[in-house]
Design an enzyme around this catalytic site. Structure first.
Site, PDB file in Angstrom:
ATOM      1  N   ARG A 119     -22.596  32.768 -16.032  1.00  0.00           N
ATOM      2  CA  ARG A 119     -22.238  31.486 -16.677  1.00  0.00           C
ATOM      3  C   ARG A 119     -21.698  30.457 -15.688  1.00  0.00           C
ATOM      4  O   ARG A 119     -20.992  29.537 -16.072  1.00  0.00           O
ATOM      5  CB  ARG A 119     -21.244  31.693 -17.823  1.00  0.00           C
ATOM      6  CG  ARG A 119     -21.763  32.630 -18.896  1.00  0.00           C
ATOM      7  CD  ARG A 119     -20.938  32.560 -20.169  1.00  0.00           C
ATOM      8  NE  ARG A 119     -21.356  33.595 -21.102  1.00  0.00           N
ATOM      9  CZ  ARG A 119     -20.816  34.813 -21.167  1.00  0.00           C
ATOM     10  NH1 ARG A 119     -19.823  35.139 -20.376  1.00  0.00           N
ATOM     11  NH2 ARG A 119     -21.279  35.682 -22.033  1.00  0.00           N
ATOM     12  N   LYS A 141     -29.396  17.791 -12.388  1.00  0.00           N
ATOM     13  CA  LYS A 141     -30.439  18.347 -13.243  1.00  0.00           C
ATOM     14  C   LYS A 141     -31.027  19.587 -12.587  1.00  0.00           C
ATOM     15  O   LYS A 141     -31.472  19.532 -11.442  1.00  0.00           O
ATOM     16  CB  LYS A 141     -31.564  17.334 -13.429  1.00  0.00           C
ATOM     17  CG  LYS A 141     -31.299  16.268 -14.440  1.00  0.00           C
ATOM     18  CD  LYS A 141     -32.555  15.425 -14.497  1.00  0.00           C
ATOM     19  CE  LYS A 141     -32.616  14.486 -15.645  1.00  0.00           C
ATOM     20  NZ  LYS A 141     -33.938  13.841 -15.683  1.00  0.00           N
ATOM     21  N   GLU A 183     -40.652   7.987  -4.786  1.00  0.00           N
ATOM     22  CA  GLU A 183     -39.350   7.912  -5.463  1.00  0.00           C
ATOM     23  C   GLU A 183     -38.455   6.862  -4.795  1.00  0.00           C
ATOM     24  O   GLU A 183     -37.678   6.179  -5.455  1.00  0.00           O
ATOM     25  CB  GLU A 183     -38.640   9.276  -5.455  1.00  0.00           C
ATOM     26  CG  GLU A 183     -39.323  10.358  -6.278  1.00  0.00           C
ATOM     27  CD  GLU A 183     -38.991  10.324  -7.771  1.00  0.00           C
ATOM     28  OE1 GLU A 183     -38.145   9.517  -8.207  1.00  0.00           O
ATOM     29  OE2 GLU A 183     -39.614  11.109  -8.505  1.00  0.00           O
ATOM     30  N   GLU A 235     -27.596  11.750 -19.458  1.00  0.00           N
ATOM     31  CA  GLU A 235     -28.872  11.117 -19.730  1.00  0.00           C
ATOM     32  C   GLU A 235     -29.055  10.676 -21.176  1.00  0.00           C
ATOM     33  O   GLU A 235     -30.082  10.934 -21.789  1.00  0.00           O
ATOM     34  CB  GLU A 235     -30.013  12.084 -19.351  1.00  0.00           C
ATOM     35  CG  GLU A 235     -31.299  11.349 -19.076  1.00  0.00           C
ATOM     36  CD  GLU A 235     -32.344  12.242 -18.448  1.00  0.00           C
ATOM     37  OE1 GLU A 235     -32.344  13.447 -18.702  1.00  0.00           O
ATOM     38  OE2 GLU A 235     -33.168  11.707 -17.712  1.00  0.00           O
ATOM     39  N   ARG A 239     -29.507   6.265 -17.543  1.00  0.00           N
ATOM     40  CA  ARG A 239     -30.140   7.162 -16.595  1.00  0.00           C
ATOM     41  C   ARG A 239     -31.640   7.261 -16.817  1.00  0.00           C
ATOM     42  O   ARG A 239     -32.398   7.613 -15.908  1.00  0.00           O
ATOM     43  CB  ARG A 239     -29.490   8.540 -16.751  1.00  0.00           C
ATOM     44  CG  ARG A 239     -29.885   9.498 -15.682  1.00  0.00           C
ATOM     45  CD  ARG A 239     -28.864  10.610 -15.645  1.00  0.00           C
ATOM     46  NE  ARG A 239     -29.347  11.729 -14.897  1.00  0.00           N
ATOM     47  CZ  ARG A 239     -28.623  12.820 -14.653  1.00  0.00           C
ATOM     48  NH1 ARG A 239     -27.402  12.902 -15.111  1.00  0.00           N
ATOM     49  NH2 ARG A 239     -29.116  13.806 -13.954  1.00  0.00           N
ATOM     50  N   ASN A 243     -36.531   7.217 -14.659  1.00  0.00           N
ATOM     51  CA  ASN A 243     -37.804   7.855 -14.985  1.00  0.00           C
ATOM     52  C   ASN A 243     -38.990   6.900 -14.939  1.00  0.00           C
ATOM     53  O   ASN A 243     -40.049   7.207 -15.472  1.00  0.00           O
ATOM     54  CB  ASN A 243     -37.713   8.516 -16.359  1.00  0.00           C
ATOM     55  CG  ASN A 243     -36.801   9.729 -16.325  1.00  0.00           C
ATOM     56  OD1 ASN A 243     -36.903  10.552 -15.424  1.00  0.00           O
ATOM     57  ND2 ASN A 243     -35.905   9.830 -17.281  1.00  0.00           N
ATOM     58  N   HIS A 246     -42.467   8.259 -14.661  1.00  0.00           N
ATOM     59  CA  HIS A 246     -42.432   9.719 -14.819  1.00  0.00           C
ATOM     60  C   HIS A 246     -43.179  10.214 -16.045  1.00  0.00           C
ATOM     61  O   HIS A 246     -43.748  11.296 -16.012  1.00  0.00           O
ATOM     62  CB  HIS A 246     -40.985  10.220 -14.860  1.00  0.00           C
ATOM     63  CG  HIS A 246     -40.347  10.290 -13.514  1.00  0.00           C
ATOM     64  ND1 HIS A 246     -40.251   9.205 -12.668  1.00  0.00           N
ATOM     65  CD2 HIS A 246     -39.786  11.338 -12.834  1.00  0.00           C
ATOM     66  CE1 HIS A 246     -39.642   9.574 -11.551  1.00  0.00           C
ATOM     67  NE2 HIS A 246     -39.353  10.845 -11.630  1.00  0.00           N
ATOM     68  N   HIS A 263     -45.700  15.721  -7.216  1.00  0.00           N
ATOM     69  CA  HIS A 263     -44.877  14.971  -8.166  1.00  0.00           C
ATOM     70  C   HIS A 263     -44.848  13.482  -7.790  1.00  0.00           C
ATOM     71  O   HIS A 263     -45.115  12.610  -8.630  1.00  0.00           O
ATOM     72  CB  HIS A 263     -43.462  15.555  -8.158  1.00  0.00           C
ATOM     73  CG  HIS A 263     -42.492  14.861  -9.063  1.00  0.00           C
ATOM     74  ND1 HIS A 263     -42.569  14.928 -10.438  1.00  0.00           N
ATOM     75  CD2 HIS A 263     -41.422  14.069  -8.786  1.00  0.00           C
ATOM     76  CE1 HIS A 263     -41.589  14.212 -10.964  1.00  0.00           C
ATOM     77  NE2 HIS A 263     -40.878  13.686  -9.982  1.00  0.00           N
TER      78      HIS A 263
END
Lengths: 362, 362
Positions: A119, A141, A183, A235, A239, A243, A246, A263
């Site tokens: 955890r 993320k 990016e 998000e 945020r 994207n 994306h 990507h």
């Protein structure tokens, strides 16, 4: 060495950016006798695993490593489990540190492993691709893919430290450097016109891996992203701007199968689709779209849809996007160069037309 | 209906406890048109899935369900993936709600699925076993097992709501009711002498599933745990007290193979080992140990090690426990009935002797 501080509600952590950081042991917050599990892949490990291990051992760390196969298609629950098995075989406790040494796939899988092993254990990210340096360094993320969708399983989990050694880019295939620049250009396009103009001046230096330009560029991108993420950690709002391109790009990646287009290549073509749509909606001028296209092209990036993909192929993938809410498409579009916004419920015909404009005609 | 509020730094949520809550739709915070994925197993689903579905549909929810096989051995990454597949096949977005309907395994797996599906969706827990009602309702611990250790992969993730319908205990095998009572007795032993005394008076009512006694008992246990968790959300300190008997009990479960002894049965024998060790260290009196033993025995719980397990079998498993820090065993022991503490670096010979005292001699 440059330093960007990421300031979040629950914690803060530094991103250190410089040449040769892999060998610079004072930067590593590891105490004598502490245990470390480096997660990497064979491609990156052949260049940097020994160096990093030596550096950590100079700090007194007890170092182990586990390699997962190279490539997006191994960003799976199975690879995650390889890491857990290595940790458990070594009797690693909650006081261990996971170090992700590699690109975005390693960062995502190792990051999710750190989030979920017992955890949550400490995580240090050492991104070795331009894409991961400017993107996944900030934001916490982590994720693995599912056969029915990309990044569908994961956690928001912040590292304690990000170390970016820009010399690692020297062993990165040029195609991946360029994909990272997609990016980079995105940050200018969505939030920072001044940086967009800087990129128009320095894109050739970046393609040529000039260290000073790279460090300035990476620090600027991390700062932009850090500011956005600090405003919106999980998000729910702002945020989403990150994207840009994306939703289209993920559709390309999913349709072609992971790994056929990088990507960043998908994002590049996707940004052109978002720009075409923004123009159709009356926001961008023809000249703005052209400036974006030229900048992407100078970084050797695709600005049109893949040959083998039809405009009609996009929407079914796009509707499965995480940003879909209550069945409505949410797209990041541009008001102008340097100013993005989230458009909800955009007419599907307009979306399709924008994709068509970015499709190669025979 | 009783209500216990769990107050955490980041959020608060209520635990509602009553008879017939599964059919009482005003308690469900679901709006017209919202999507829900119920996660359950065939054993629980046969009794309660239709009832819950009907209740949710009365609220206007769009309800789907996915069943994972029944039992601790299915608390795996594979079962987790079954849930992800169901969610993705149904195009569930971030706005979906996962409802865990079942015992601890369902709560843990569905909870971890909610924590990690698209990096987190809403979770409602409906625990249907006594153990899960008094234990996993509070604290936000979710996890799956790894073949090398129990609960090694998971997240801290809080539900929005916990609904406890005490009528569901009527279909629970008696052996599992008793296993749940082991955790109930644990709460008295570690933190609440008054509750321990109440249990000595009412244990027969609980074994007989008297509704009033059950509701009082469950609410008290949830309140004790909620207080502890509020003080120590991510288990760095005080929360460890909740693990009385667990390090021994997990060793039993792992050694016998998941599912041979129930979790609560392992905890019961484990508490006796912890009590014997506490007595050896001069904290508990012989009569205290005997009171604990009698209370456990009245709930038809084991108070000695399994026949097939030798005292020497324990330590290797125990050293792999999550509470091991820097190679040192950390055990929860008792200063007195109603007062637990964490002992670090207890002499392994004393531990072994305590286990021997709780081992059946031929």
């Amino acid at each position: 060495m440059l330093c960007v501080n990421v300031e979040l509600q629950e914690r803060r952590y530094p991103i250190l950016i410089g040449s040769g950081l892999l060998q610079d042991e004072p930067n590593y917050p590891i105490n004598q006798g502490e245990r470390v599990m480096i997660v990497s892949n064979p491609t990156v490990a052949q260049f940097y695993l020994d160096t990093l291990t030596t550096t950590l051992e100079k700090r007194g760390a007890v170092v182990e490593s586990v390699l997962i196969p190279d490539g997006e298609k191994y960003k799976t629950l199975e690879s995650l489990n390889l890491i857990f098995t290595a940790l458990l075989k070594g009797n690693h406790g909650r006081d261990t540190t996971i170090i992700a040494l590699g690109g975005g796939v390693i960062g995502d899988v190792a990051g999710f492993a750190a989030a979920s092993y017992q955890r949550g254990v400490r995580l240090i990210q050492i991104p070795t691709t331009l894409l991961s340096q400017v993107d996944s360094s900030v934001g916490g993320k982590t994720a693995v893919n599912h056969e029915l969708g990309k990044n569908m399983i994961g956690a928001f989990y912040q590292p304690s430290l990000v170390l970016i050694d820009t010399l690692t880019l020297n062993t990165l295939p040029k195609r991946e450097v360029n994909a990272g620049l997609a990016e980079v250009i995105k940050y200018g396009a969505i939030l920072d016109y001044e940086f967009f103009v800087w990129l128009e001046k320095h894109i050739d230096d970046l393609v040529a891996l000039k260290q000073d330009a790279l460090q300035h560029c990476i620090a600027r991108c991390c700062q932009i992203k850090a500011d956005v993420v600090a405003r919106d950690e999980t998000e729910k709002g702002d945020r989403a701007l990150l994207n840009l391109g994306h939703t289209f790009g993920h559709a390309i990646e999913t349709h072609l199968g992971y790994g056929n287009w990088l990507h960043g290549e998908g994002i590049s073509a996707g940004m052109m689709m978002a720009a075409a749509l923004s123009e159709a909606l009356g926001h961008l001028s023809v000249s703005d779209v052209s400036r974006l296209e030229k900048l992407l092209a100078r970084a050797n990036l695709p600005t049109v849809s893949p040959d083998t993909m039809q405009p009609e192929d996009y929407l079914p993938h796009m509707m499965r996007d995480k940003k879909v809410l209550a069945g409505k498409l949410r797209l990041v579009l541009l008001k102008s160069l340097g100013q993005a916004y989230v458009a909800t419920d955009t007419d599907h015909h307009l979306v399709l037309n924008a994709i068509r404009r970015c499709t190669q005609t025979d």
